[in-house]
Write an enzyme that holds these catalytic residues in place. Structure first.
Site, PDB file in Angstrom:
ATOM      1  N   HIS A  62       0.848  -1.194   0.000  1.00 42.28           N
ATOM      2  CA  HIS A  62       0.000   0.000   0.000  1.00 42.28           C
ATOM      3  C   HIS A  62       0.888   1.251   0.000  1.00 42.28           C
ATOM      4  CE1 HIS A  62      -4.134  -1.609   1.624  1.00 42.28           C
ATOM      5  NE2 HIS A  62      -3.758  -2.190   0.500  1.00 42.28           N
ATOM      6  N   GLU A  64       0.956   3.955   1.815  1.00 35.96           N
ATOM      7  CA  GLU A  64       1.487   4.411   3.111  1.00 35.96           C
ATOM      8  C   GLU A  64       2.688   3.564   3.543  1.00 35.96           C
ATOM      9  OE1 GLU A  64      -1.649   3.593   2.295  1.00 35.96           O
ATOM     10  OE2 GLU A  64      -3.074   4.307   3.787  1.00 35.96           O
ATOM     11  N   CYS A  92      -6.168   1.860   6.012  1.00 32.36           N
ATOM     12  CA  CYS A  92      -6.739   0.567   6.429  1.00 32.36           C
ATOM     13  C   CYS A  92      -6.041   0.115   7.717  1.00 32.36           C
ATOM     14  CB  CYS A  92      -6.504  -0.450   5.312  1.00 32.36           C
ATOM     15  SG  CYS A  92      -4.791  -1.024   5.213  1.00 32.36           S
ATOM     16  N   CYS A  95      -2.115  -0.206   7.382  1.00 29.92           N
ATOM     17  CA  CYS A  95      -1.390   1.070   7.304  1.00 29.92           C
ATOM     18  C   CYS A  95      -1.501   1.857   8.610  1.00 29.92           C
ATOM     19  CB  CYS A  95      -1.870   1.859   6.104  1.00 29.92           C
ATOM     20  SG  CYS A  95      -1.462   0.999   4.569  1.00 29.92           S
TER      21      CYS A  95
END
Lengths: 167, 167
Positions: A62, A64, A92, A95
């Site tokens: 992801h 992040e 999420c 992260c």
């Protein structure tokens, strides 16, 4: 409640969110869900990332996480206590966990994620005082642009799927 | 409630948890907090990992994340829908998130983490039906051994700190 290392002006917040949006656009070009993030320290970007799940076939890639990992490498430290993270979509659980573990001081996000966001929507992992870190959270920075890039991406996908069915 | 891809015998569960413990021991030797994990598919270990936060200076290098990333590489897929994860300590929010994102089917952990665990202790992210995946969770496999390796590690650290103060 939260003693912040720095306080950004609205202009500064939008400047860094535009950088996160630039990252999201890189993902979009690659056909990845367009989400982008930057990590900022002392007014400088020290980590950038965009979602590359399909390209990498790695569930953990992801925006992040990639930005945090780069910031860790650049500072040669897992501690980012005086850093801020800007991300186009609400983080999420993974992260949010990465943000807490790296001790990031402030998180700014653009669009809310009512289905999976855990920085205010489904729950707020970033401000749950039972964990050994919590951070300042602000939402709504360039919310429309951050949301639109995602909405348009999924609209295009549905359109292509519809066309493929017709053929 | 959960349709599992396979059902392990107690002997099989303990076999894979011993493999996770072997990973934890690798961390211990390196002076890292001793936590280990393995990802299993069709009865074979396809990902192994141990915590290397201090060595890597990367906040995201938890045992579970490294094991998941290796399993993703080995299967060339971010989807681990028929895989199981064994980890010596209850996962944190980041690792629970990584488990959910990679669609792991079953999670087995040894010791509970009452201060930071989010697979049953502080909350249960792995079985929150609002997320688009949830998994079977079982705890207590070789619980004592998984807990003892951590307790001994922190006892040694406190002992060294005490001795250092005396000098």
């Amino acid at each position: 409640m939260f003693i912040r290392s720095v306080k950004f002006t609205q202009e500064e917040k939008e400047y860094f969110m535009r950088e996160a949006l630039l990252e999201a656009k890189k993902a979009e070009i690659m056909g990845e869900v367009p989400i982008g993030a930057v990590v900022v320290l002392d007014g400088q970007i020290i980590g950038r990332g965009h979602n590359v799940r399909e390209l990498s076939q790695d569930a953990t890639t992801h925006a992040e996480m990639i930005a945090i990992q780069e910031a860790n490498r650049r500072t040669k430290s897992w501690r980012l206590e005086k850093a801020q993270l800007f991300v186009t979509l609400e983080p999420c659980p993974m992260c949010c966990g990465g943000i807490l573990l790296s001790r990031i001081d402030q998180v700014f996000y653009g669009a809310k994620d009512p289905k999976g966001g855990t920085a205010g929507s489904l729950m707020n992992l970033l401000q749950d005082m039972r964990f050994n870190h919590s951070c300042y959270v602000e939402t709504g920075i360039l919310e429309e642009e951050c949301g639109n890039i995602l909405t348009n991406f999924f609209r295009q996908i549905r359109k292509k799927q519809k066309e493929a069915k017709k053929e």
